[in-house]
Design an enzyme around this catalytic site. Sequence first.
Site, PDB file in Angstrom:
ATOM      1  N   LYS A  93       0.788  -1.439  -0.189  1.00 60.55           N
ATOM      2  CA  LYS A  93      -0.053   0.066  -0.353  1.00 60.55           C
ATOM      3  C   LYS A  93       0.876   1.764   0.299  1.00 60.55           C
ATOM      4  CE  LYS A  93      -4.672  -1.492   1.210  1.00 60.55           C
ATOM      5  NZ  LYS A  93      -4.451  -3.216   1.772  1.00 60.55           N
ATOM      6  N   GLU A 121     -10.306   7.709   3.955  1.00 58.62           N
ATOM      7  CA  GLU A 121     -11.087   6.870   5.304  1.00 58.62           C
ATOM      8  C   GLU A 121      -9.909   4.859   5.118  1.00 58.62           C
ATOM      9  OE1 GLU A 121     -11.843   7.355   2.265  1.00 58.62           O
ATOM     10  OE2 GLU A 121     -11.377   4.614   1.627  1.00 58.62           O
ATOM     11  N   SER A 170       2.011  -9.906  -0.945  1.00 59.32           N
ATOM     12  CA  SER A 170       1.099  -8.244  -1.031  1.00 59.32           C
ATOM     13  C   SER A 170       1.565  -7.401   0.087  1.00 59.32           C
ATOM     14  CB  SER A 170      -0.611  -7.903  -1.451  1.00 59.32           C
ATOM     15  OG  SER A 170      -1.295  -8.798  -0.236  1.00 59.32           O
TER      16      SER A 170
END
Length: 408
Positions: free
Chosen positions: A101, A123, A388
């Site tokens: 991310k 958010e 990931s």
Amino acid sequence: MNFNDVNFDTYFKNYPNEKGYFGPYGGSYIPDELQAAMNEITESYFTICKSRKFINELRRIRKEFQGRPTPISHLERLSTKLGNVQLYAKREDLNHTGAHKLNHCMGEALLAKYMGKSKIIAETGAGQHGVALATAAAYFGLKCDIYMGAVDIKKQAPNVARMKILGANVISVTDGLQTLKEAVDAAFAAYAREYKDAIYCIGSCVGPHPFPMMVRDFQSIVGIEAREQFVEMTGELPDAVVACVGGGSNSMGMFSGFLNYPVDIYGVEPLGRGPKLGDHAASLTYGTEGIMHGFNSIMLKDENGEPAPVYSIASGLDYPSSGPEHAFLRDLGRVKYDVVDDEETIDAFYTLSRLEGIIPAIESSHAVAYAIKLAKKMGKGSILINLSGRGDKDMDYIIEKYGIRDVE
Ligand SMILES: *Cc1c(COP(=O)(O)O)cnc(C)c1O
């Protein structure tokens, strides 16, 4: 349209089009005042992010702060156990903060800085995106407002603590069910009020144009590195590439490096407890076309046509839709989407931990589980898995719910 109607040599020039569409999917379905702000982001993206200066600065940050390139590991013991197929993992778990991310958060925050904004807004559900963004905000000295449902704040104490330590302002949302959906609404409302000083930073390849494109482009470093590294390691391309799909950012990053190469590509969705609506979050497998959160894609709907409640053991995959580009690649048949359930995922979590010394995130364990099944089916060749993220965040929950599991 099908596979043959799209020229993958020029794919990235043509998709999305200038309105943000990948075939029928994508676009921007938001109120007018927000559209003006989105247009500003789109224009800035094309002028700023394509400039030499921006590209060079982001490249330096990726190397010196994020620790890129992340390696590819040959999963030798797992491959031997499965037979003749060789499995490899692209190690996004070794990226700073432990997942992919940060790749798009650093890009988004750098764009905010170049645009002269003083704040970034987002958010978060489980808190992973919030932590990555708070990290980027601290690095660039930007203010950071993270909207989070009050219920999620209680459930995700370690990530809330991380965000606060990093200096982010975690704003509790107490409307409705007090989870992700309400947090999205609150963050959009805040952005509509504050867009002169702030930009909104979406956490995956979802939302209105330009985010599905922008997040993909920032994540494409994963696929570019992986292809070069894999060829350098083995002398050839992998036969198959596998990644888990929630909103679709780690997978789009990986896939974008291989769309134009003769490689089979697989997106893995969470089947959760089973195929009944409410028991899974496999939107591309079971969903239909619809609009939510500002974009048109394939989604899971309830009987009123609203986004359906979804479930996955992986909070990062727990979303009733996926990015518009995935919907497009599915229709084209360029990427095959399939599912694994919670049980297969837990087995894969323990298998990778025991055989390779890598504790994978529960999201990434979905990709590992699918690759294990695929290896048995293929019988020979090679599979590259996008790992990931790392599983530290999931350990307590897995031990409590499933206990320590043996691997035969
Ligand atoms: C958030 C997350 C995902 C799912 O998000 P995508 O946008 O689909 O990539 C997958 N793996 C990890 C480790 C995550 O934190």
